[in-house]
Design a protein around this motif. Structure first.
Motif, PDB file in Angstrom:
ATOM      1  N   ILE A  14     -16.611   4.252  -4.806  1.00  0.00           N
ATOM      2  CA  ILE A  14     -15.610   5.068  -4.103  1.00  0.00           C
ATOM      3  C   ILE A  14     -14.456   4.199  -3.615  1.00  0.00           C
ATOM      4  CG2 ILE A  14     -15.221   6.450  -2.023  1.00  0.00           C
ATOM      5  CD1 ILE A  14     -18.081   7.544  -2.431  1.00  0.00           C
ATOM      6  N   ILE A  15     -14.764   3.026  -3.086  1.00  0.00           N
ATOM      7  CA  ILE A  15     -13.707   2.131  -2.624  1.00  0.00           C
ATOM      8  C   ILE A  15     -12.837   1.669  -3.784  1.00  0.00           C
ATOM      9  CG2 ILE A  15     -13.279  -0.161  -1.622  1.00  0.00           C
ATOM     10  CD1 ILE A  15     -15.722   0.369   0.192  1.00  0.00           C
ATOM     11  N   ALA A  16     -13.452   1.322  -4.914  1.00  0.00           N
ATOM     12  CA  ALA A  16     -12.681   0.898  -6.094  1.00  0.00           C
ATOM     13  C   ALA A  16     -11.823   2.040  -6.620  1.00  0.00           C
ATOM     14  CB  ALA A  16     -13.635   0.398  -7.180  1.00  0.00           C
ATOM     15  N   THR A  17     -12.367   3.246  -6.644  1.00  0.00           N
ATOM     16  CA  THR A  17     -11.605   4.408  -7.106  1.00  0.00           C
ATOM     17  C   THR A  17     -10.423   4.676  -6.194  1.00  0.00           C
ATOM     18  OG1 THR A  17     -13.591   5.400  -8.066  1.00  0.00           O
ATOM     19  CG2 THR A  17     -11.765   6.882  -7.592  1.00  0.00           C
ATOM     20  N   GLU A  18     -10.631   4.590  -4.902  1.00  0.00           N
ATOM     21  CA  GLU A  18      -9.545   4.824  -3.943  1.00  0.00           C
ATOM     22  C   GLU A  18      -8.453   3.768  -4.079  1.00  0.00           C
ATOM     23  OE1 GLU A  18      -7.336   6.765  -1.147  1.00  0.00           O
ATOM     24  OE2 GLU A  18      -9.122   7.464  -2.185  1.00  0.00           O
ATOM     25  N   PHE A  19      -8.844   2.523  -4.281  1.00  0.00           N
ATOM     26  CA  PHE A  19      -7.869   1.454  -4.471  1.00  0.00           C
ATOM     27  C   PHE A  19      -7.028   1.712  -5.717  1.00  0.00           C
ATOM     28  CE2 PHE A  19      -6.743  -2.514  -6.609  1.00  0.00           C
ATOM     29  CZ  PHE A  19      -5.885  -3.059  -5.666  1.00  0.00           C
ATOM     30  N   CYS A  20      -7.672   2.052  -6.820  1.00  0.00           N
ATOM     31  CA  CYS A  20      -6.942   2.319  -8.071  1.00  0.00           C
ATOM     32  C   CYS A  20      -6.039   3.539  -7.929  1.00  0.00           C
ATOM     33  CB  CYS A  20      -7.917   2.509  -9.222  1.00  0.00           C
ATOM     34  SG  CYS A  20      -8.806   1.011  -9.653  1.00  0.00           S
ATOM     35  N   GLU A  21      -6.504   4.553  -7.243  1.00  0.00           N
ATOM     36  CA  GLU A  21      -5.706   5.763  -7.045  1.00  0.00           C
ATOM     37  C   GLU A  21      -4.469   5.461  -6.228  1.00  0.00           C
ATOM     38  OE1 GLU A  21      -4.076   9.027  -4.920  1.00  0.00           O
ATOM     39  OE2 GLU A  21      -5.412   7.608  -3.925  1.00  0.00           O
ATOM     40  N   ARG A  22      -4.604   4.714  -5.150  1.00  0.00           N
ATOM     41  CA  ARG A  22      -3.454   4.353  -4.303  1.00  0.00           C
ATOM     42  C   ARG A  22      -2.456   3.488  -5.072  1.00  0.00           C
ATOM     43  NH1 ARG A  22      -1.564   7.128  -0.506  1.00  0.00           N
ATOM     44  NH2 ARG A  22      -2.700   8.700  -1.568  1.00  0.00           N
ATOM     45  N   PHE A  23      -2.971   2.531  -5.820  1.00  0.00           N
ATOM     46  CA  PHE A  23      -2.121   1.641  -6.610  1.00  0.00           C
ATOM     47  C   PHE A  23      -1.312   2.442  -7.625  1.00  0.00           C
ATOM     48  CE2 PHE A  23      -1.504  -1.337 -10.169  1.00  0.00           C
ATOM     49  CZ  PHE A  23      -0.807  -2.337  -9.505  1.00  0.00           C
ATOM     50  N   SER A  24      -1.963   3.355  -8.304  1.00  0.00           N
ATOM     51  CA  SER A  24      -1.297   4.183  -9.306  1.00  0.00           C
ATOM     52  C   SER A  24      -0.296   5.134  -8.661  1.00  0.00           C
ATOM     53  CB  SER A  24      -2.338   4.969 -10.096  1.00  0.00           C
ATOM     54  OG  SER A  24      -1.719   5.792 -11.039  1.00  0.00           O
ATOM     55  N   PHE A  25      -0.691   5.778  -7.572  1.00  0.00           N
ATOM     56  CA  PHE A  25       0.190   6.726  -6.897  1.00  0.00           C
ATOM     57  C   PHE A  25       1.453   6.034  -6.389  1.00  0.00           C
ATOM     58  CE2 PHE A  25       1.502   8.528  -2.765  1.00  0.00           C
ATOM     59  CZ  PHE A  25       1.981   9.754  -3.201  1.00  0.00           C
ATOM     60  N   CYS A  26       1.301   4.887  -5.746  1.00  0.00           N
ATOM     61  CA  CYS A  26       2.473   4.183  -5.203  1.00  0.00           C
ATOM     62  C   CYS A  26       3.384   3.692  -6.314  1.00  0.00           C
ATOM     63  CB  CYS A  26       2.025   3.024  -4.317  1.00  0.00           C
ATOM     64  SG  CYS A  26       1.265   3.587  -2.789  1.00  0.00           S
ATOM     65  N   GLY A  27       2.814   3.242  -7.416  1.00  0.00           N
ATOM     66  CA  GLY A  27       3.628   2.809  -8.543  1.00  0.00           C
ATOM     67  C   GLY A  27       4.380   3.956  -9.189  1.00  0.00           C
ATOM     68  N   LEU A  28       3.733   5.085  -9.357  1.00  0.00           N
ATOM     69  CA  LEU A  28       4.384   6.245  -9.962  1.00  0.00           C
ATOM     70  C   LEU A  28       5.430   6.831  -9.033  1.00  0.00           C
ATOM     71  CD1 LEU A  28       4.506   8.249 -12.308  1.00  0.00           C
ATOM     72  CD2 LEU A  28       2.759   9.569 -11.153  1.00  0.00           C
ATOM     73  N   ARG A  29       5.113   6.914  -7.769  1.00  0.00           N
ATOM     74  CA  ARG A  29       6.038   7.488  -6.793  1.00  0.00           C
ATOM     75  C   ARG A  29       7.332   6.687  -6.733  1.00  0.00           C
ATOM     76  NH1 ARG A  29       4.448   7.152  -0.632  1.00  0.00           N
ATOM     77  NH2 ARG A  29       4.892   5.008  -1.158  1.00  0.00           N
ATOM     78  N   THR A  30       7.219   5.380  -6.903  1.00  0.00           N
ATOM     79  CA  THR A  30       8.380   4.513  -6.817  1.00  0.00           C
ATOM     80  C   THR A  30       9.396   4.795  -7.924  1.00  0.00           C
ATOM     81  OG1 THR A  30       6.995   2.799  -5.850  1.00  0.00           O
ATOM     82  CG2 THR A  30       9.092   2.098  -6.769  1.00  0.00           C
ATOM     83  N   ILE A  31       8.933   5.029  -9.134  1.00  0.00           N
ATOM     84  CA  ILE A  31       9.856   5.177 -10.265  1.00  0.00           C
ATOM     85  C   ILE A  31      10.113   6.623 -10.665  1.00  0.00           C
ATOM     86  CG2 ILE A  31       9.289   2.913 -11.186  1.00  0.00           C
ATOM     87  CD1 ILE A  31       7.535   4.384 -13.274  1.00  0.00           C
ATOM     88  N   LEU A  32       9.453   7.579 -10.034  1.00  0.00           N
ATOM     89  CA  LEU A  32       9.581   8.973 -10.454  1.00  0.00           C
ATOM     90  C   LEU A  32      11.007   9.492 -10.339  1.00  0.00           C
ATOM     91  CD1 LEU A  32       8.303  11.598 -11.433  1.00  0.00           C
ATOM     92  CD2 LEU A  32       7.769  12.128  -9.055  1.00  0.00           C
ATOM     93  N   SER A  33      11.661   9.241  -9.232  1.00  0.00           N
ATOM     94  CA  SER A  33      13.014   9.748  -9.033  1.00  0.00           C
ATOM     95  C   SER A  33      13.983   9.142 -10.049  1.00  0.00           C
ATOM     96  CB  SER A  33      13.470   9.447  -7.607  1.00  0.00           C
ATOM     97  OG  SER A  33      14.744   9.989  -7.397  1.00  0.00           O
ATOM     98  N   LEU A  34      13.844   7.842 -10.307  1.00  0.00           N
ATOM     99  CA  LEU A  34      14.700   7.198 -11.307  1.00  0.00           C
ATOM    100  C   LEU A  34      14.465   7.778 -12.698  1.00  0.00           C
ATOM    101  CD1 LEU A  34      14.386   3.490 -10.161  1.00  0.00           C
ATOM    102  CD2 LEU A  34      16.340   5.029  -9.851  1.00  0.00           C
ATOM    103  N   TYR A  35      13.200   8.014 -13.036  1.00  0.00           N
ATOM    104  CA  TYR A  35      12.865   8.591 -14.344  1.00  0.00           C
ATOM    105  C   TYR A  35      13.453   9.997 -14.474  1.00  0.00           C
ATOM    106  CZ  TYR A  35      10.099  10.190 -18.294  1.00  0.00           C
ATOM    107  OH  TYR A  35       9.711  10.697 -19.505  1.00  0.00           O
ATOM    108  N   LEU A  36      13.349  10.781 -13.424  1.00  0.00           N
ATOM    109  CA  LEU A  36      13.875  12.147 -13.479  1.00  0.00           C
ATOM    110  C   LEU A  36      15.397  12.147 -13.649  1.00  0.00           C
ATOM    111  CD1 LEU A  36      11.743  13.784 -10.659  1.00  0.00           C
ATOM    112  CD2 LEU A  36      11.596  14.265 -13.102  1.00  0.00           C
ATOM    113  N   ARG A  37      16.084  11.227 -12.977  1.00  0.00           N
ATOM    114  CA  ARG A  37      17.548  11.198 -13.061  1.00  0.00           C
ATOM    115  C   ARG A  37      18.054  10.519 -14.325  1.00  0.00           C
ATOM    116  NH1 ARG A  37      19.675   8.250  -8.531  1.00  0.00           N
ATOM    117  NH2 ARG A  37      17.577   7.743  -7.903  1.00  0.00           N
TER     118      ARG A  37
END
Length: 106
Positions: A14-37
């Motif tokens: 569960i801890i490993a899954t949560e770490f991977c989920e947070r890492f992925s979410f923060c990385g995607l959230r960072t570039i999403l607006s740039l990708y959309l524009r």
């Protein structure tokens, strides 16, 4: 690294899954607006709205997972199933990001 044997193995999963989920979410959230524009050519206002809808959905979906865990599948099965869905989405996103090699051998 010392792993305390008093904790069940599922805790570390569960801890490993949560770490991977947070890492992925923060990385995607960072570039999403740039990708959309820049790639999908949305206006800045539309990209902002889509970005905020994405963030809202990311914080609401865990409630659906909690309902599934408590009512239907159980907590560990729900974590496994949603983790597999999340993994499939990340693999799909990575494969879609690989550029096409248009190389002529001759």
């Amino acid at each position: 690294m010392y792993l305390d044997s008093s904790y069940p193995t599922a805790v570390f999963c569960i801890i490993a899954t949560e770490f991977c989920e947070r890492f992925s979410f923060c990385g995607l959230r960072t570039i999403l607006s740039l990708y959309l524009r820049n790639i999908l050519l949305f206006s800045e206002d539309a990209a902002t709205v889509i970005y905020h809808i994405f963030i809202m959905v990311c914080y609401i979906v865990p409630l659906v997972g909690a309902i599934c865990a408590d009512s239907f599948f159980g907590r560990y099965r729900t974590i496994r199933n949603f983790s597999l869905i999340y993994l499939a989405g990340n693999i799909l996103m990575c494969v879609a990001a690989v550029p096409v090699l248009d190389h002529d051998p001759m």
